[in-house]
Enzyme design. Structure first.
Site, PDB file in Angstrom:
ATOM      1  N   CYS A  86       0.795  -1.231   0.000  1.00 33.31           N
ATOM      2  CA  CYS A  86       0.000   0.000   0.000  1.00 33.31           C
ATOM      3  C   CYS A  86       0.824   1.277   0.000  1.00 33.31           C
ATOM      4  CB  CYS A  86      -0.989  -0.047   1.150  1.00 33.31           C
ATOM      5  SG  CYS A  86      -2.111  -1.449   0.946  1.00 33.31           S
ATOM      6  N   HIS A 142      -1.137   8.963   5.195  1.00 37.53           N
ATOM      7  CA  HIS A 142      -1.555   7.615   4.801  1.00 37.53           C
ATOM      8  C   HIS A 142      -2.994   7.434   5.284  1.00 37.53           C
ATOM      9  CE1 HIS A 142      -1.068   3.562   3.439  1.00 37.53           C
ATOM     10  NE2 HIS A 142      -1.337   3.057   4.617  1.00 37.53           N
ATOM     11  N   HIS A 173      -9.462   3.135   0.492  1.00 41.34           N
ATOM     12  CA  HIS A 173      -8.050   2.760   0.405  1.00 41.34           C
ATOM     13  C   HIS A 173      -7.791   2.056  -0.924  1.00 41.34           C
ATOM     14  CE1 HIS A 173      -4.071   1.726   1.142  1.00 41.34           C
ATOM     15  NE2 HIS A 173      -4.140   1.199   2.348  1.00 41.34           N
TER      16      HIS A 173
END
Lengths: 401, 366
Positions: free
Chosen positions: A162, A293, A328
């Site tokens: 990620c 993030h 996400h």
């Protein structure tokens, strides 16, 4: 040393496809979350994700045949095409061997793997389709962009989960700065799929309705998909052709927690921030905005905030999470963060953290830009990316003087 | 590019862990794996190359392997062997500057697919095992290597097919050139599972008579910047002088792979400042079949002329190992240099290309 500019952005996202739609989405705090349509959600308690509902590859792609490529590769190729168009780059501007592609991903061609698995479950291994097998390697994600853009300078797919698109942008920056190539199209891509939805649910990391990063009552993340790409171009090369420069890449840092395969480490994240600052020749006090993030899981947001407190002390910069809008997007996530960072610098605003209601006392004096975008002079942005495997990567962008 | 010194290497393949097993795999007497193993479902065909009865705990000599997939176990085994071979001591003074860069084709096809299968066949689709979820992420083995060996530096996973390991080498060289790291453990891995076995069989272009089945394994190399501290170097002499990669898009439906591969080899030679006459060894992969092998040799001949150069082929010995093939080519070069012992003039070429359009070449001096 050669300086590296961002001259084009290509978002294929749940809040908008193309720069104008994506920018409008960021400004108005648009939600890209909807009921999952790409797989059957029967039996799942949680049914929402950030899917790109109106993705029509044929409307964007000029060379690639969509029938021969998996969904993640198509997201990547479409993002690459949009970024190059946005940069106004035409083939005469750079010979193909001076143009490379570096893309990130978490799960590669996950929707292809899932289609193959359905064949295995229904009929057995021997009935896997050779066409799907040919589409299954994750390296096809950067290959597809090369194919679409007829770029020959190299195809690299970084599968560092990620934070992968920050890895991609960092590597691209080094390659342009050193003169290996003049232009790199860099970013990332991933697709919504059953296994990731189930896995995050089982980890207790999935939100039910909305993703509310930095909120006291945050439940977790929402899985999402898309393709993100930016054009990194040597600054003089960009100036000579009169290109618009959104921002400059100042540098980056990456490291590995080496502690736990899924739990983040605040001290390791703080060390990564310091690596990025040193590599970029900036001081903590120079950072105007942190594009977080910010997954919206209790543990990520806490570790990320603690790391910022360690590095910035009392003066943690204004921080927001665009995952509150997009969900996400995994391997594409820090690429979307990079696009948001470049636009924040160029347009003079800070995107909001949406769905934010209640301050979290454990996060101290964090300023999450709740629910409303804000006009601001933004000169230096820190774009955070963290991942399973303890793979942290942080890129620093600056206004181009 | 930064010249990199190879200060240690380690492999695991169907014949076992370490250098002797690797050498044995090239002995035609070593048959393909046989016997009961989870990897043997479905039963292997002739020419398949897998490790029978893989015992993670025994191989890695430590607890903590229960939830690891086969790919991670193979990667950790080879990485540990490379570290031991180099004599590299990891401690708090250097762990932040030691990185891991690993090539892979799918991550673990089996881990991803089995997880999806569980969402399809369980009575509730979310009845999946949370502890196995990290295995479905492509960088899992690389992150595990960071944890297992306490390495906090650059940690990157590169996805690709035949050329993935050359991309790994380029990434490692950049990390040293830009001073992100002092030491990189560079490797590539592929596991043998029903998924890869059937993928290999269904995509096989060659006839079964050619005997190249699906294989598995990993190879790792401890790379240090040549300018750096070389106290640990047992293979003081081996340097990776250049690595060049590129991509060949289709044009009117076809790819000009031949020209691109020749161009890559020539650029690699130029960057290495090595003349074609100096090359003494070529390590070929090509698992996809005889036609692919002919293409590689034809293009090498176009660059080097009719001169005979010693050539080692990894695929007939090790099987088709996807991303791991390039790392096995490099291991074959290391083994070849050791046999040549102290021959100062040894220079090897590692060429690579894939049907997907990527091409590359590396020059190594022994």
């Amino acid at each position: 040393m050669r300086r590296v500019a961002i001259t084009g952005v290509g978002p294929v996202s749940s809040i908008g496809v193309g720069k104008d739609a994506f920018l409008a989405g960021l400004r108005e705090g648009r939600s890209g979350i909807s009921r999952i349509a790409s797989f059957d959600v029967s039996g799942f308690p949680n049914t929402r994700a950030g899917e790109v509902r109106d993705f029509e590859p044929t409307e964007i792609l000029q060379r690639l045949n969509p029938a021969a490529w998996g969904r993640s590769s198509l997201f990547a190729a479409a993002a690459g095409r949009l970024a190059v168009n946005d940069a106004g780059l035409v083939p005469d501007d750079a010979p193909p061997e001076r143009v490379a592609v570096v893309m990130g991903t978490t799960c590669g061609e996950s929707s292809v793997i899932e289609a193959l698995t359905a064949e295995i479950v229904e009929r057995g291994y021997e009935f896997m389709s050779p066409d799907l097998l040919a589409q299954s390697p994750a390296g096809r994600i950067a290959d597809g962009v090369c194919e679409e853009l007829a770029a020959t300078g190299g195809s690299t797919t970084l599968a560092t989960a990620c934070s992968a698109s920050n890895y991609a942008i960092g590597y691209a920056y080094d390659n342009v700065a050193e003169g290996d190539v003049d232009v790199v199209v860099a970013g990332g891509a991933d697709s919504v799929c059953r296994w990731v939805h189930a896995g995050f649910y089982r980890l207790g990391a999935l939100a039910r309705e909305d993703c509310a990063p930095f909120d006291r009552d945050r439940q977790g993340l929402l899985t999402a998909e898309g393709g993100s790409a930016v054009v990194l171009e040597e600054l003089d090369h960009a100036r000579q052709r009169g290109a618009r420069v959104y921002a400059e890449v100042l540098g980056y840092g990456s490291n590995c927690d080496a502690e736990h395969i899924v739990a983040p480490s605040a001290s390791s994240i703080a060390a990564c921030m310091q690596l990025a600052h040193r590599n970029s020749h900036v001081q903590p006090g120079d950072i105007d905005y942190v594009c977080a993030h910010g997954t919206g899981t209790p543990s990520n947001d806490l570790a990320e905030t603690r790391a910022m407190q360690e590095v910035f002390g009392e003066r943690v910069p204004v921080t927001s999470s665009i995952k509150s809008m997009l969900g996400h997007t995994m391997g594409a996530a820090s690429g979307f963060g990079a696009i948001a960072s470049a636009l924040a610098i160029h347009e003079g605003f800070v995107p909001p953290t949406t769905h934010w209601k209640t301050p979290d006392p454990t996060l101290g004096n964090l300023e999450p830009v709740p629910n409303q975008a804000r006009s601001a002079s933004v000169r230096v942005v820190q774009n955070n990316g963290f991942a399973f495997g303890g793979n942290n990567a942080i890129v620093i962008f600056g206004a181009c003087s | 590019m930064t010249c990199m010194m190879v200060s240690g290497w380690g492999t695991i393949c169907h014949a076992g862990l370490g250098r002797d097993a690797f050498a044995k795999a090239f002995d035609s007497a070593c048959a393909a794996g046989a016997g009961g193993t989870e990897a043997s479902e479905p039963p292997p065909w002739p020419g398949e190359r897998f490790l029978p009865n893989l015992d993670a705990r025994e191989l890695l000599e430590r607890k903590g392997t229960v939830f690891m997939d086969r790919r991670s176990v193979l990667a950790l085994a080879a990485c540990g062997a490379a570290i031991r071979d180099s004599g590299l001591e990891v401690d708090d003074t250097n762990r932040d500057r030691i990185g891991v860069v690993l090539g892979t084709t799918w991550g673990s096809f089996k881990s991803m697919s089995d997880y999806t299968r569980d969402t399809l066949v369980e009575d509730r689709p979310y009845r999946v095992n949370a502890a196995l979820f990290p295995n479905t992420v492509m960088n899992c083995a690389t992150g595990q290597a960071g944890i297992w060996f306490g390495l906090r530096g650059v940690n990157a996973t590169i996805a690709g097919t035949e050329t993935a390991f050359l991309e790994v080498l380029r990434y490692a060289a950049n990390a040293m050139r830009r001073e992100h790291a002092d030491v990189i453990l560079a490797g590539a891995v592929e596991e043998y599972t029903p998924h890869t076995a059937w993928a290999g069989r269904l995509q096989r272009r060659s006839s079964p008579a050619e005997g190249v089945g699906t294989g598995e394994g990993a190879a790792f190399f401890v790379l240090e910047s040549s300018a750096g501290d070389s106290r640990n170097a047992r293979h003081r002499g081996v340097h990776i002088l250049s690595v060049v990669t590129g991509y060949v898009p289709r044009h009117n439906g076809a790819r000009d792979l031949d020209r691109a591969l020749q161009d890559c080899i020539q650029r690699a030679l130029r960057q290495a400042k090595v003349g074609p006459d100096e090359v003494t060894l070529v390590a070929l992969d090509h698992a996809a079949g005889a036609e692919q092998d002919r293409r590689t040799t034809r293009n090498i001949a176009a660059v080097f002329g009719p001169r005979q150069i010693a050539t080692v082929r990894v695929a007939p010995a090790l099987g088709r190992c996807y991303a791991a093939q390039g790392a096995f080519q490099m291991a074959a070069v290391m083994a070849g240099f050791q046999r040549a012992a102290n021959d100062e003039s040894s220079v090897a070429l590692v060429p690579s290309w894939s049907e997907d359009g990527s091409v590359g070449a590396a020059i190594v001096r022994g």
